[in-house]
Motif scaffolding. Structure first.
Motif, PDB file in Angstrom:
ATOM      1  N   LEU A 131      34.028  40.074  91.485  1.00 42.97           N
ATOM      2  CA  LEU A 131      34.173  41.465  91.910  1.00 42.97           C
ATOM      3  C   LEU A 131      32.994  42.304  91.415  1.00 42.97           C
ATOM      4  CD1 LEU A 131      36.048  43.474  93.356  1.00 42.97           C
ATOM      5  CD2 LEU A 131      37.126  43.928  91.147  1.00 42.97           C
ATOM      6  N   LEU A 132      32.580  42.071  90.184  1.00 39.83           N
ATOM      7  CA  LEU A 132      31.431  42.804  89.638  1.00 39.83           C
ATOM      8  C   LEU A 132      30.159  42.493  90.416  1.00 39.83           C
ATOM      9  CD1 LEU A 132      32.110  42.401  85.810  1.00 39.83           C
ATOM     10  CD2 LEU A 132      32.314  44.491  87.158  1.00 39.83           C
ATOM     11  N   ARG A 133      30.060  41.279  90.936  1.00 37.22           N
ATOM     12  CA  ARG A 133      28.873  40.905  91.717  1.00 37.22           C
ATOM     13  C   ARG A 133      28.843  41.596  93.080  1.00 37.22           C
ATOM     14  NH1 ARG A 133      26.205  36.715  89.384  1.00 37.22           N
ATOM     15  NH2 ARG A 133      27.349  35.497  87.833  1.00 37.22           N
ATOM     16  N   CYS A 134      29.992  42.083  93.521  1.00 31.85           N
ATOM     17  CA  CYS A 134      30.050  42.769  94.811  1.00 31.85           C
ATOM     18  C   CYS A 134      29.646  44.241  94.697  1.00 31.85           C
ATOM     19  CB  CYS A 134      31.464  42.675  95.401  1.00 31.85           C
ATOM     20  SG  CYS A 134      31.973  40.993  95.819  1.00 31.85           S
ATOM     21  N   TYR A 135      29.644  44.776  93.473  1.00 28.98           N
ATOM     22  CA  TYR A 135      29.338  46.186  93.242  1.00 28.98           C
ATOM     23  C   TYR A 135      27.984  46.334  92.555  1.00 28.98           C
ATOM     24  CZ  TYR A 135      34.123  47.713  94.345  1.00 28.98           C
ATOM     25  OH  TYR A 135      35.306  47.993  94.979  1.00 28.98           O
ATOM     26  N   SER A 136      27.284  47.415  92.852  1.00 25.66           N
ATOM     27  CA  SER A 136      26.054  47.712  92.141  1.00 25.66           C
ATOM     28  C   SER A 136      26.379  48.029  90.687  1.00 25.66           C
ATOM     29  CB  SER A 136      25.325  48.898  92.783  1.00 25.66           C
ATOM     30  OG  SER A 136      26.156  50.039  92.794  1.00 25.66           O
ATOM     31  N   LYS A 137      25.408  47.929  89.803  1.00 27.73           N
ATOM     32  CA  LYS A 137      25.657  48.064  88.372  1.00 27.73           C
ATOM     33  C   LYS A 137      26.262  49.412  88.012  1.00 27.73           C
ATOM     34  CE  LYS A 137      23.479  47.347  83.886  1.00 27.73           C
ATOM     35  NZ  LYS A 137      22.223  47.063  83.142  1.00 27.73           N
ATOM     36  N   LEU A 485      47.299  53.713  65.259  1.00 23.68           N
ATOM     37  CA  LEU A 485      46.461  54.667  64.523  1.00 23.68           C
ATOM     38  C   LEU A 485      45.438  53.939  63.647  1.00 23.68           C
ATOM     39  CD1 LEU A 485      48.938  57.479  63.381  1.00 23.68           C
ATOM     40  CD2 LEU A 485      47.250  57.556  65.223  1.00 23.68           C
ATOM     41  N   CYS A 486      45.842  52.814  63.073  1.00 28.13           N
ATOM     42  CA  CYS A 486      44.916  52.033  62.233  1.00 28.13           C
ATOM     43  C   CYS A 486      43.774  51.422  63.039  1.00 28.13           C
ATOM     44  CB  CYS A 486      45.684  50.932  61.504  1.00 28.13           C
ATOM     45  SG  CYS A 486      46.826  51.543  60.244  1.00 28.13           S
ATOM     46  N   LEU A 487      43.977  51.237  64.344  1.00 28.32           N
ATOM     47  CA  LEU A 487      42.933  50.639  65.175  1.00 28.32           C
ATOM     48  C   LEU A 487      41.850  51.639  65.577  1.00 28.32           C
ATOM     49  CD1 LEU A 487      45.024  48.352  67.578  1.00 28.32           C
ATOM     50  CD2 LEU A 487      43.454  47.629  65.788  1.00 28.32           C
ATOM     51  N   VAL A 488      42.131  52.929  65.464  1.00 26.59           N
ATOM     52  CA  VAL A 488      41.161  53.943  65.893  1.00 26.59           C
ATOM     53  C   VAL A 488      39.829  53.831  65.150  1.00 26.59           C
ATOM     54  CG1 VAL A 488      40.687  56.418  66.002  1.00 26.59           C
ATOM     55  CG2 VAL A 488      42.911  55.547  66.745  1.00 26.59           C
ATOM     56  N   PRO A 489      39.819  53.677  63.800  1.00 32.01           N
ATOM     57  CA  PRO A 489      38.509  53.555  63.120  1.00 32.01           C
ATOM     58  C   PRO A 489      37.699  52.352  63.578  1.00 32.01           C
ATOM     59  CG  PRO A 489      40.260  54.045  61.540  1.00 32.01           C
ATOM     60  CD  PRO A 489      40.935  53.717  62.830  1.00 32.01           C
ATOM     61  N   ILE A 490      38.381  51.251  63.957  1.00 26.51           N
ATOM     62  CA  ILE A 490      37.657  50.054  64.404  1.00 26.51           C
ATOM     63  C   ILE A 490      36.893  50.343  65.695  1.00 26.51           C
ATOM     64  CG2 ILE A 490      37.904  47.633  65.102  1.00 26.51           C
ATOM     65  CD1 ILE A 490      40.411  47.467  63.424  1.00 26.51           C
ATOM     66  N   ILE A 491      37.454  51.202  66.529  1.00 30.53           N
ATOM     67  CA  ILE A 491      36.791  51.565  67.790  1.00 30.53           C
ATOM     68  C   ILE A 491      35.387  52.114  67.526  1.00 30.53           C
ATOM     69  CG2 ILE A 491      36.861  53.172  69.746  1.00 30.53           C
ATOM     70  CD1 ILE A 491      39.954  53.021  69.541  1.00 30.53           C
ATOM     71  N   TRP A 492      35.268  52.903  66.465  1.00 33.63           N
ATOM     72  CA  TRP A 492      33.994  53.575  66.189  1.00 33.63           C
ATOM     73  C   TRP A 492      32.998  52.691  65.456  1.00 33.63           C
ATOM     74  CZ3 TRP A 492      32.696  57.916  68.599  1.00 33.63           C
ATOM     75  CH2 TRP A 492      33.731  58.587  69.274  1.00 33.63           C
ATOM     76  N   LEU A 493      33.369  51.432  65.209  1.00 36.31           N
ATOM     77  CA  LEU A 493      32.401  50.457  64.700  1.00 36.31           C
ATOM     78  C   LEU A 493      31.565  49.868  65.830  1.00 36.31           C
ATOM     79  CD1 LEU A 493      34.624  48.499  62.121  1.00 36.31           C
ATOM     80  CD2 LEU A 493      32.957  50.311  61.640  1.00 36.31           C
ATOM     81  N   THR A 494      32.007  50.033  67.079  1.00 37.07           N
ATOM     82  CA  THR A 494      31.241  49.534  68.220  1.00 37.07           C
ATOM     83  C   THR A 494      30.031  50.433  68.474  1.00 37.07           C
ATOM     84  OG1 THR A 494      32.559  50.812  69.793  1.00 37.07           O
ATOM     85  CG2 THR A 494      33.305  48.581  69.296  1.00 37.07           C
ATOM     86  N   LYS A 495      29.030  49.847  69.083  1.00 30.22           N
ATOM     87  CA  LYS A 495      27.840  50.619  69.438  1.00 30.22           C
ATOM     88  C   LYS A 495      28.078  51.355  70.755  1.00 30.22           C
ATOM     89  CE  LYS A 495      24.687  47.196  67.396  1.00 30.22           C
ATOM     90  NZ  LYS A 495      23.583  46.236  67.684  1.00 30.22           N
ATOM     91  N   PRO A 496      27.551  52.572  70.876  1.00 32.90           N
ATOM     92  CA  PRO A 496      27.678  53.259  72.164  1.00 32.90           C
ATOM     93  C   PRO A 496      26.888  52.512  73.229  1.00 32.90           C
ATOM     94  CG  PRO A 496      26.175  54.449  70.733  1.00 32.90           C
ATOM     95  CD  PRO A 496      26.791  53.358  69.900  1.00 32.90           C
ATOM     96  N   ILE A 497      27.405  52.454  74.443  1.00 36.26           N
ATOM     97  CA  ILE A 497      26.673  51.776  75.515  1.00 36.26           C
ATOM     98  C   ILE A 497      26.137  52.813  76.485  1.00 36.26           C
ATOM     99  CG2 ILE A 497      28.228  49.812  75.289  1.00 36.26           C
ATOM    100  CD1 ILE A 497      29.369  50.530  78.020  1.00 36.26           C
ATOM    101  N   ASN A 498      25.116  52.414  77.220  1.00 34.76           N
ATOM    102  CA  ASN A 498      24.513  53.344  78.177  1.00 34.76           C
ATOM    103  C   ASN A 498      25.505  53.684  79.276  1.00 34.76           C
ATOM    104  OD1 ASN A 498      22.031  53.341  76.852  1.00 34.76           O
ATOM    105  ND2 ASN A 498      21.358  51.487  77.923  1.00 34.76           N
ATOM    106  N   ILE A 499      25.590  54.960  79.600  1.00 33.67           N
ATOM    107  CA  ILE A 499      26.446  55.414  80.677  1.00 33.67           C
ATOM    108  C   ILE A 499      25.595  55.572  81.921  1.00 33.67           C
ATOM    109  CG2 ILE A 499      28.041  57.191  81.430  1.00 33.67           C
ATOM    110  CD1 ILE A 499      28.997  55.765  78.971  1.00 33.67           C
ATOM    111  N   GLU A 500      25.926  54.781  82.971  1.00 38.64           N
ATOM    112  CA  GLU A 500      25.150  54.890  84.206  1.00 38.64           C
ATOM    113  C   GLU A 500      25.669  56.049  85.045  1.00 38.64           C
ATOM    114  OE1 GLU A 500      26.731  51.828  83.682  1.00 38.64           O
ATOM    115  OE2 GLU A 500      25.087  50.533  83.056  1.00 38.64           O
ATOM    116  N   ILE A 501      24.804  56.912  85.499  1.00 36.62           N
ATOM    117  CA  ILE A 501      25.193  58.051  86.306  1.00 36.62           C
ATOM    118  C   ILE A 501      24.908  57.722  87.772  1.00 36.62           C
ATOM    119  CG2 ILE A 501      24.898  60.507  86.687  1.00 36.62           C
ATOM    120  CD1 ILE A 501      25.867  59.875  83.892  1.00 36.62           C
ATOM    121  N   GLU A 502      25.953  57.893  88.586  1.00 42.08           N
ATOM    122  CA  GLU A 502      25.738  57.605  90.006  1.00 42.08           C
ATOM    123  C   GLU A 502      24.936  58.717  90.636  1.00 42.08           C
ATOM    124  OE1 GLU A 502      29.729  56.855  91.623  1.00 42.08           O
ATOM    125  OE2 GLU A 502      29.013  54.848  91.974  1.00 42.08           O
TER     126      GLU A 502
END
Length: 502
Positions: A131-137, A485-502
């Motif tokens: 499905l991802l291959r059918c859509y542009s990035k 609630l304990c999982l929320v801090p783990i979320i912020w250990l991830t790196k921000p990813i580039n947001i593609e603007i259409e």
């Protein structure tokens, strides 16, 4: 090396719509089959002349085989091509579904379910990858939102549809229903995915890795499926499965990490966002799935709901999930994914604490409302994580990444189901003992209750047990709120990813 060139031309218009629907139906069919048989086990067991405990092998056989085959998706897709492997899996799933429906004994049904699980492990991850291959990035957010709907709606529809078909027709129809869907997916995808085949290679086959995977995934899935039935680690059989799983996983991870052509590319876990996203998804999906298991148990076992009314009470979570899909496709291109995930887990926590205030006097509407609210967080939970899992990966690794994440998500669901059902009974026993110990001749309130039931000890015991199960349910819902609630801090250990603007 034999190559099949991959087309970089994105699908558009009616072709894109048709491909999206067909691939989504493939995933829906696959995920549906993991839950639709659950409610039919007692009926199947009765029809083929075995006990209900033996009947659970209908679920265990499929789950173990599927758990083994799913991580092999990346290796097999490199060797045969994603489109070819996907179509083969659909053919195999459709054929084995028909065979399951024609089974006349438990032995033949278990064999067909093993085959069904083995050939279909690639369907869900490859439906997402293709499905991802059918859509542009820049439109991947839209593709992921549409695909994610399938793994949200299918587990809700499965038990309801399975119960309806079993009660009104015959249990074989829970398998026959896959046949027309499978034929439709096969024909439509064969036409729409022409020219989308991926590059193929002929790496050496890691037979040792495959063998270790069979023992590791198979023993762990069987442990989770059969643990409660065998009283967990009070059973030497379960202890044996646990030791096999522990040793097999340890050896397999080391072997696959250093192998040149691993069947399971564990080196993907060196990617920080991939590792954290899989961890968050596993824990979060465990909470989500565990709550979905607990609610029907409580409604039918304690509140006296029928299977139909329990299904109606739990189904609203899919309503806002469907409604929010277009919004999520937009937000994942505009907003930091970590903010969206934080909202999702805070929502889950609030709903967990909300449900912890349930009582035996609750009306249908009181139970219905939090289910509606939790649906508003389901897409914000799953779509950003799917995005993080494939972020920065080359297209050749997407199928492998999706297969691994799908495997751990499925495993987390099995683990959560086992933990919830066991903990529910254990906490009931605890609360029953605490309530019962107050029933002495010196406690005027307990003596008053006993007089109200005319000294009927059996009836009093049932009343205490009902209240104990209610308190146990409250404990588990409270725990889901705390964990989210304990999982929320783990979320912020991830790196921000580039947001593609259409």
């Amino acid at each position: 090396m034999a190559n099949s060139p991959q087309s970089t031309q994105w699908l558009q218009g009616i072709k894109l719509t048709a491909a999206t629907f067909s691939l989504a139906m493939a995933a829906f069919m696959m995920v549906l089959d993991t839950t639709i048989a659950n409610v039919a086990v007692p009926t199947i067991a009765g029809n083929v002349g075995v006990s209900v405990d033996q009947g659970t092998w209908v679920i265990t056989a499929f789950g173990a085989a599927n758990a083994i085959s799913m991580p092999l998706t990346g290796f097999l897709s490199h060797r045969f091509g994603e489109v070819r492997l996907f179509l083969f899996a659909v053919i195999g799933f459709t054929l084995t579904s028909f065979l399951c429906g024609t089974a006349t004994s438990m032995e033949s049904l278990v064999i067909y379910r093993i085959l069904q699980g083995a050939v279909s492990g690639s369907i869900a991850p490859l439906s997402q990858s293709l499905l991802l291959r059918c859509y542009s990035k820049e439109k991947r957010g839209t593709a992921l939102a549409l695909w994610t709907l399938t793994i949200i709606v299918a587990p809700i529809v499965g038990p309801i549809l399975g119960g309806y078909l079993t009660d009104n027709y015959h249990w074989s129809w829970i398998f026959f229903i896959n046949v027309p869907i499978g034929i439709f997916v096969l024909i439509s995808c064969s036409m729409l995915l022409k020219g989308k085949e991926t590059t193929r290679s002929r790496p050496s086959i890691d037979y040792i890795g495959i063998g270790l995977l069979v023992f590791a995934a198979g023993s762990l899935q069987m442990l989770l499926d059969l643990g409660k039935q065998h009283d967990w680690f009070q059973s030497t059989f379960i202890i044996g499965l646990g030791l096999v799983a522990l040793v097999s996983w340890g050896v397999m991870i080391i072997w696959e990490y250093y192998h040149d052509n691993p069947v399971v590319n564990v080196r993907l876990f060196k990617n920080r966002n991939f590792s954290l996203a899989v961890l968050i998804m596993g824990l979060g999906y465990g909470i989500y799935f565990g709550s979905s298991v607990l609610l029907p148990l409580w409604l039918q076992g304690v509140m006296g709901y029928t299977a139909t009314w329990a299904g109606l009470a739990t189904s609203p979570s899919g309503i806002l999930a469907v409604v929010s899909a277009p919004m999520m496709a937009y937000l994942t291109r505009k907003v930091d994914l970590r903010l969206i995930l934080t909202y999702a887990f805070v929502n889950f926590a609030i709903v967990g604490f909300w449900r912890a205030n349930f009582s035996l006097d609750n009306s249908f509407f009181i139970i219905f409302l939090p289910q509606l609210v939790v649906g508003a967080a389901t897409m914000p939970f799953l779509v950003p994580l799917q995005r993080m899992i494939i972020d920065g990966l080359p297209s050749s690794q997407i199928a492998t990444a999706v297969a691994l994440s799908s495997f751990f998500r499925t495993l987390s669901g099995s683990f959560s189901s086992s933990v919830v059902t066991t903990a529910w009974d254990d906490r009931m026993t605890f609360h029953y003992a605490r309530i019962a110990e107050n029933f002495t001749v010196y406690n005027q309130y307990s003596m008053g209750y006993l007089r109200d039931v005319h000294g009927n000890i059996s009836l009093m015991s049932k009343i205490i047990m009902r209240q104990a199960y209610m308190l146990s349910t409250v404990d588990l819902f409270w725990a889901t709120g705390v964990i989210c609630l304990c999982l929320v801090p783990i979320i912020w250990l991830t790196k921000p990813i580039n947001i593609e603007i259409e």
